[in-house]
Scaffold this motif. Structure first.
Motif, mmCIF file in Angstrom:
data_model
loop_
_atom_site.group_PDB
_atom_site.id
_atom_site.type_symbol
_atom_site.label_atom_id
_atom_site.label_comp_id
_atom_site.label_asym_id
_atom_site.label_seq_id
_atom_site.Cartn_x
_atom_site.Cartn_y
_atom_site.Cartn_z
ATOM 1 N N VAL A 1 6.396 -6.119 56.014
ATOM 2 C CA VAL A 1 6.265 -5.737 54.605
ATOM 3 C C VAL A 1 7.555 -6.037 53.853
ATOM 4 C CG1 VAL A 1 6.004 -3.782 53.028
ATOM 5 C CG2 VAL A 1 4.470 -4.007 54.983
ATOM 6 N N LYS A 2 8.680 -5.713 54.460
ATOM 7 C CA LYS A 2 9.969 -5.968 53.803
ATOM 8 C C LYS A 2 10.196 -7.452 53.586
ATOM 9 C CE LYS A 2 14.880 -4.865 53.893
ATOM 10 N NZ LYS A 2 15.966 -4.085 54.521
ATOM 11 N N ALA B 1 5.868 1.740 54.412
ATOM 12 C CA ALA B 1 6.903 0.708 54.367
ATOM 13 C C ALA B 1 7.091 0.185 52.949
ATOM 14 C CB ALA B 1 6.528 -0.436 55.305
ATOM 15 N N ALA B 2 5.987 0.006 52.217
ATOM 16 C CA ALA B 2 6.076 -0.507 50.849
ATOM 17 C C ALA B 2 6.805 0.473 49.928
ATOM 18 C CB ALA B 2 4.676 -0.799 50.304
ATOM 19 N N GLY B 3 6.686 1.752 50.236
ATOM 20 C CA GLY B 3 7.321 2.765 49.395
ATOM 21 C C GLY B 3 8.735 3.098 49.775
ATOM 22 N N ALA B 4 9.209 2.514 50.864
ATOM 23 C CA ALA B 4 10.559 2.836 51.325
ATOM 24 C C ALA B 4 11.262 1.597 51.871
ATOM 25 C CB ALA B 4 10.497 3.921 52.403
ATOM 26 N N LEU B 5 11.249 0.527 51.066
ATOM 27 C CA LEU B 5 11.818 -0.734 51.529
ATOM 28 C C LEU B 5 13.300 -0.609 51.862
ATOM 29 C CD1 LEU B 5 10.135 -3.389 49.202
ATOM 30 C CD2 LEU B 5 9.623 -2.885 51.593
ATOM 31 N N ASP B 6 14.018 0.193 51.095
ATOM 32 C CA ASP B 6 15.453 0.334 51.333
ATOM 33 C C ASP B 6 15.749 1.012 52.665
ATOM 34 O OD1 ASP B 6 15.957 -0.881 48.939
ATOM 35 O OD2 ASP B 6 16.240 0.985 47.822
#
Length: 249
Positions: A36-37, A73-78
């Protein structure tokens, strides 16, 4: 993980205990996050994510778990800081071993891998020290019984595989192995998926050019110890060897 022997242990791997299954799900969760990243959360435009989803389904990961992992994963890429690494070395009797790692702590991973080699009386090598003895391929494993249930014999599967873009298909006991060029893996997997072909495994893999037979009892014990310790590490994603391990069954 992949590659300990040819395919004699595939069936056993599909029947792992809950703890081992939990580790597989954890690894796949990390792979989903990394995919995702690297390419976004839409599988339609992210071939790597499509491949990981297929791997998750082959390992019987529930759809809700897959979708939740992608959304998380999309909501916490960092927060996604996993790195892919490769270690190479030799077990006893000159058996070549490649270890693929997906980790958020390189020091921890290095310590785990080094310990596994040391305790099994092997030795870590430098990058490239054994990988020249392997070919990277897309590898798709099919259960022969499942194919028979679909009235697909080897000749029929060969025709399907070649039409899908595969390089080769092999009959190996309980399983069929389909090989592709790495760049063609996603397309071949998706073409077979559209044909309704169920897959035991589908991933990029390191395929030995030749296999080594080890029969001395103490050497076998040490090789198994090394592989078991590597499998026990939460960071180890895949292990490939050129050891033609005898089936205990």
């Amino acid at each position: 993980m992949s590659g300990h022997s040819k395919f004699s242990n595939i069936r056993a791997k599909k029947e792992k205990n809950d703890a081992a299954k939990g580790k597989i799900f954890t690894i796949i969760g990390h792979e989903l996050a990394l995919a995702v990243k690297q390419g976004g959360s839409d599988p339609n435009s992210n071939s790597k994510l499509r491949d990981v989803i297929a791997k998750a389904k082959a390992n019987n990961m529930p759809n809700d778990t897959i979708n939740n992992g992608i959304k998380k994963a999309a909501g916490a890429l960092d927060a996604v800081n996993f790195e892919e690494m490769q270690y190479e070395g030799y077990g006893v009797s000159g058996v070549a071993i490649i270890v693929k790692v997906l980790t958020d702590n390189k020091n921890r991973s290095a310590a785990d891998v080094r310990s596994a080699f040391t305790k099994g009386h092997g030795a870590l090598g430098t990058q490239g020290s054994v990988s020249f003895m392997f070919d990277e391929k897309g590898q798709i494993i099919l259960d022969k019984e499942a194919m028979e249930d679909m009235d697909k014999d080897f000749d029929a599967l060969m025709e399907l595989a070649i039409e899908a873009g595969a390089e080769d298909i092999r009959d190996d006991g309980d399983c069929y192995e389909i090989l592709t060029a790495p760049a063609d893996f996603s397309e071949v997997r998706e073409n077979l998926e559209k044909q309704g072909i169920p897959m035991l495994e589908a991933d990029l893999a390191m395929i030995p050019q030749n296999y080594v037979s080890v029969t001395e009892e103490e050497a076998v014990k040490n090789l198994r110890k090394t592989l078991e310790l590597l499998d026990a590490s939460d960071d180890v994603q895949s292990v490939y060897t050129n050891w033609e391990e005898e089936n205990d069954d």
